[in-house]
Design a protein around this motif. Structure first.
Motif, PDB file in Angstrom:
ATOM      1  N   UNK A 673     -11.306  35.400 -17.312  1.00  0.00           N
ATOM      2  CA  UNK A 673     -12.106  35.740 -18.375  1.00  0.00           C
ATOM      3  C   UNK A 673     -13.433  35.076 -18.564  1.00  0.00           C
ATOM      4  N   UNK A 674     -13.942  34.521 -17.234  1.00  0.00           N
ATOM      5  CA  UNK A 674     -15.194  34.019 -16.935  1.00  0.00           C
ATOM      6  C   UNK A 674     -15.888  34.895 -15.865  1.00  0.00           C
ATOM      7  N   UNK A 675     -17.305  34.737 -16.049  1.00  0.00           N
ATOM      8  CA  UNK A 675     -17.921  35.686 -15.110  1.00  0.00           C
ATOM      9  C   UNK A 675     -18.011  34.700 -13.629  1.00  0.00           C
ATOM     10  N   UNK A 676     -17.327  35.464 -12.489  1.00  0.00           N
ATOM     11  CA  UNK A 676     -17.276  34.648 -11.250  1.00  0.00           C
ATOM     12  C   UNK A 676     -17.851  35.472 -10.063  1.00  0.00           C
ATOM     13  N   UNK A 677     -18.276  34.767  -9.028  1.00  0.00           N
ATOM     14  CA  UNK A 677     -18.993  35.316  -7.839  1.00  0.00           C
ATOM     15  C   UNK A 677     -18.433  35.073  -6.660  1.00  0.00           C
ATOM     16  N   UNK A 678     -18.747  35.642  -5.654  1.00  0.00           N
ATOM     17  CA  UNK A 678     -18.116  35.388  -4.284  1.00  0.00           C
ATOM     18  C   UNK A 678     -19.018  34.418  -3.427  1.00  0.00           C
ATOM     19  N   UNK A 679     -18.425  33.455  -2.930  1.00  0.00           N
ATOM     20  CA  UNK A 679     -18.972  32.538  -1.696  1.00  0.00           C
ATOM     21  C   UNK A 679     -18.268  32.464  -0.661  1.00  0.00           C
ATOM     22  N   UNK A 680     -18.919  32.278   0.511  1.00  0.00           N
ATOM     23  CA  UNK A 680     -18.352  31.986   2.069  1.00  0.00           C
ATOM     24  C   UNK A 680     -18.298  30.619   2.155  1.00  0.00           C
ATOM     25  N   UNK A 681     -17.051  29.986   2.557  1.00  0.00           N
ATOM     26  CA  UNK A 681     -16.795  28.569   3.202  1.00  0.00           C
ATOM     27  C   UNK A 681     -17.226  28.332   4.698  1.00  0.00           C
ATOM     28  N   UNK A 682     -17.304  27.088   4.853  1.00  0.00           N
ATOM     29  CA  UNK A 682     -17.365  26.981   6.375  1.00  0.00           C
ATOM     30  C   UNK A 682     -16.171  27.119   7.144  1.00  0.00           C
TER      31      UNK A 682
END
Length: 874
Positions: A673-682
């Motif tokens: 229900x919240x705006x989320x975005x994608x990130x890359x982890x090590x």
């Protein structure tokens, strides 16, 4: 199929519209919007106080059941009056618009303040004890919250918690209102299996989960690990948590007040441990405890508790758990932390003793100088008196008094070079160059100040920009040799230059590249030592550096100016990418290491004429993961271009299709229900974060991959999970099958009527009159184009019964064929649904997966149930 009455395209009313409907309030600003409505900040004129007004979409006001639920929510909260509870002032309905007037509290929710961080045990206990006091007050009036979690708790500017969003609250014993049972991870086990098994112990269970989460930054799972083995805290906190979260409700605390008293007994003699109150956990953070617990978002608007923000549950996805027997973990982290603390204390003690010695010596020197000054004054006064007495005896004029000797000045404090740099920071950032820090070297309109501290290239760049400067730029060989002559052989320094893709190199101020340097295919930055030989090195390497300023006040080397020049060069058809750019398969990438939320990172990428990086295929994704894994620290994360708007599916910001995913285990896990975005982890996997999270890195891409694609617009069509067209096609096929067989049913009736008329004509006139009314009734009793099965057969001639049975047999046979054909279609449709579900699961498209699963559930039953669902008759 389950239905959601909330439209995903809800448009909040304008401020002017709210002002007209509620003339008793000055509507000041819009705060937030969600699926359940919108929140505004206003001033109540009669009492001159700020309030928060929550309004719901108009269609909710038309739903009698929802209006009753809304009124119950407001009345439940209005009964409560406690400093740890958000107050409700009024509620109502005007022109079909439901609204509720609430206390305006400026602060963040406990979720936004603490998620991904461990809280100082004493501070965490204080917060949880206050939550218990607030719940105890609510329980006193027979009100249960039923959804206690960090997102429903606001921290005011003094970090005092206030419980809000009693959306699931109702009087004790009222279990008929709905079947909701809170949020996974905070929900007592008995409620999961029996939603009506709710009492005060349900809220107490959730508070125990919150205490564990604040201490360790994570919720307890089925393999319970004591908090005291993960962080340095009092082991008695684990006893409190285990009792609050006991699987058996009767063995939990008898009241929230009893739990508060237990917590306060533990912390009554405790002191905060050495170090920061907030320590970094699994997800990166850069803020301090006090900032995170009290700060208002820097938007120019007062922040409002996300518990008051419509449609926002605000908590990360978690697994509902019970508290099993404790499994004691390793003591190695605890012993290591003790050793570190002892070493720090020893260092502090030595430094303190050194300062004491310096202070004592300075005090002795000042006392000696003061004594010497006083002695000189006394000698001068004695000399004056002696001369006065002598003049008096000789009858001479008394000489004027001798002015007292000037005090010997105390030893002045000498300003160091670094102190002068800090003193001039504001002026340097403002472009003033009339005074430069001590030790600054000047040459050809530029000034350079040496920083001996070793930093990575990105850290050094940001450090320079904090003082209004940039890393040293040496476009001419004479400049290079001159500065290198100032270095000792023990120093290697960073320069403001780096790779620029396709074998090119770039100075960060836009100066043309003229120097010789060895080629490299990796993203590199330029270092040099006293030999003057340029050396490409990874940005993670740490070196000293010079801060450089243009004496005329210009700042062409800032990151923003580098990106602007890049965009201008692309527009001219001769792309010149910033320093640090690396090429891959006709694409160019630049890793920026500075704290940014997703929207700020996207804005900087757009400023440079690029986009946040999008892996267009699996090969590019693998290359990108390798690049970032080799460039980031293990506790960092890097934004890329994946976005999921609230209650929608994942998409790429460029509009490219979402063809695959590389999520880590158990991810994505943010609240949908919240705006989320994608990130890359090590770890070479993806993770999801709320878009307003400040991550330390983001990756810009310049390519043509997005051409021909339009940026995805998140609309209500995403709620079908990508099966809307498939559903429509199946419904049309069902309709066509039914229409085709309806012709057979009609023809069967026509033949039936012909046989009845033929039989009637063969009868004598006396029997025609006798059987005529019955035959006429048989021809008029059709239901939905079917011959009824219940036609009375008493006194029916055998021939008529034979005709009826024959036509009913044909009707049943046609109906069976129709249903068999529709059943074959249903099986094919469900096979496609399962294939789509597996594809969504592999891509991490959880929202779409859930919608497809709902369609699978709705089509479990065949026959008329399936027909009614597909044709919308259910």
């Amino acid at each position: 199929m389950s239905t959601d009455p909330t439209p995903t395209d809800f448009t909040p009313p304008e401020l002017e519209e709210i002002a007209k409907l509620l003339p008793a309030y000055d509507i000041l600003s819009f705060i937030a919007k969600g699926g359940m409505g919108a929140v505004y900040m206003a001033r109540q004129r009669s009492l001159d106080r700020e309030v928060a007004i929550k309004v719901l979409p108009r269609h909710f006001g038309e739903d009698a059941d929802f209006r009753a639920s809304f009124e119950a929510e407001a009345k439940s909260m209005a009964k409560l009056n406690h400093p740890n509870l958000i107050s409700i002032y009024d509620f109502g309905q005007i022109d079909g618009l439901l609204y509720i007037i609430m206390e305006m509290v400026q602060g963040k929710s406990l979720y936004h303040s603490s998620y991904g961080k461990t809280i100082d045990p004493t501070e965490a206990a204080r917060i949880v004890a206050s939550i218990c006091h607030g719940l105890a007050h609510a329980h006193k009036y027979g009100i249960l919250h039923r959804d206690i979690k960090p997102a429903n708790i606001l921290l005011d500017p003094s970090a005092s918690p206030k419980i809000g969003d009693f959306g699931l609250a109702r009087p004790v014993g009222d279990h008929e209102a709905d079947s909701s049972f809170g949020t996974p991870g905070y929900t007592a086990p008995e409620v999961v299996h029996n939603p009506t098994a709710v009492d005060q112990s349900t809220d107490i269970y959730a508070v125990g989960a919150i205490l564990y989460e604040l201490l360790t930054s994570k919720l307890p799972d089925s393999n319970y690990i004591p908090a005291a083995t993960l962080v340095h805290c009092d082991p008695r906190f684990d006893q409190i948590i285990r009792k609050a979260m006991h699987p058996t409700p009767a063995l939990r605390y008898r009241s929230a007040e009893a739990m508060a008293e237990e917590i306060e007994r533990v912390i009554s003699g405790n002191k905060p441990p050495v170090g920061q109150l907030l320590q970094p956990a699994s997800k990166p953070t850069t803020a301090t405890a006090k900032t995170l617990l009290t700060a208002v978002p820097g938007t120019g608007k007062p922040a409002l508790n996300t518990a008051l923000t419509p449609g926002n549950t605000g908590s990360p996805a978690a697994t509902t758990s019970t508290t099993p027997p404790v499994k004691v973990g390793s003591n190695i982290p605890f012993v290591r932390n003790i050793i570190i603390i002892i070493a720090l204390l020893a260092t502090i003690y030595i430094a303190w003793e050194g300062l004491k010695i310096v202070r004592v010596q300075r005090e002795k020197e000042n006392a000696r100088i003061a004594e010497l000054n006083e002695k000189q004054k006394q000698e001068a006064e004695a000399e004056r008196k002696r001369k006065a007495e002598e003049a008096k005896k000789l009858h001479r004029p008394v000489p004027p008094p001798v002015p007292p000797p000037k005090n010997i000045p105390a030893t002045p404090k000498v300003e160091t070079a670094r102190e002068s740099l800090n003193r001039l920071r504001k002026a340097l950032r403002a472009g003033k160059r009339d005074e430069m820090p001590k030790g600054t070297l000047t040459q050809a309109g530029r000034a350079r100040f040496f920083i001996e501290d070793a930093m990575s290239w990105h850290q050094a760049r940001q450090y320079c920009e904090r003082y209004g400067g940039h890393l040293a730029v040496l476009p001419e060989n004479t400049d290079l040799q001159w500065l290198c002559s100032k270095l000792g052989n023990q120093h290697t320094i960073w320069l403001g230059a780096g790779s620029a893709g396709n074998g090119a190199w770039r100075w960060i101020d836009g100066s043309p590249w003229k120097l010789a340097i060895r080629n490299t295919s990796k993203a590199s930055y330029v270092a040099v030592n006293d030999t003057g030989v340029l050396d490409p090195q990874p940005g993670r390497t740490k070196h000293s550096f010079f801060i450089e300023w243009y004496l005329d006040g210009k700042t062409p080397a800032t990151l923003e100016n580098q990106l602007k020049r890049c965009a201008e060069s692309i527009a001219k058809g001769s792309a010149q990418y910033p320093a640090g750019t690396i090429s891959y398969d006709n694409r160019n990438f630049l890793l920026i290491q500075q704290d940014s939320d997703w929207n700020a990172a996207r804005a900087l990428a757009k400023l440079g004429g690029g986009v946040l990086a999008v892996p267009s295929n699996a090969d590019e994704n693998e290359w990108m993961l390798g690049l970032l894994a080799s460039s980031m620290n293990k506790d960092q994360a890097c934004w890329i271009g994946g976005l999921r708007k609230a209650n929608h599916a994942w998409s790429w910001a460029t509009g490219e299709p979402w063809q695959f995913a590389r999520w880590g285990k158990g991810l994505p896990d943010e609240d949908e229900s919240t705006d989320s975005a994608c990130a890359v982890l090590p770890t070479r996997t993806w993770d999801d974060f709320p878009v307003d999270t400040a991550l330390p890195c983001f990756l810009i891409e310049w390519s043509k991959d997005g051409e021909g694609h339009t940026t995805v617009k998140h609309t209500a069509t995403a709620s079908t999970g990508g099966i809307g067209q498939l559903h429509k096609k199946c419904a049309l096929l069902v309709s066509s099958i039914i229409a085709r067989y309806e012709k057979d049913f009609t023809n069967n009736i026509k033949g039936y009527e012909q046989e009845l008329r033929a039989f009637h004509r063969t009868l004598p006139k006396s029997l025609q009159e006798a059987y005529g009314p019955g035959i006429l009734e048989m021809q008029s009793r059709y239901v939905n184009n079917r011959i009824p099965e219940d036609i009375p057969r008493a006194a029916m001639p055998a021939k008529l019964a034979e005709i009826l049975d024959s036509r009913l047999f044909r009707q049943r046979k046609t109906e069976a064929k129709c249903l068999a054909e529709i059943e074959t279609l249903r099986e094919k449709y469900r096979t496609n649904l399962f294939n789509i579900a597996n594809e969504h699961k592999a891509k991490g498209l959880n929202f779409q997966l859930r919608k497809v699963q709902e369609e699978i559930d709705e089509t479990k039953s065949g026959g008329q149930s399936f027909i009614d669902y597909m044709l919308g008759n259910g």
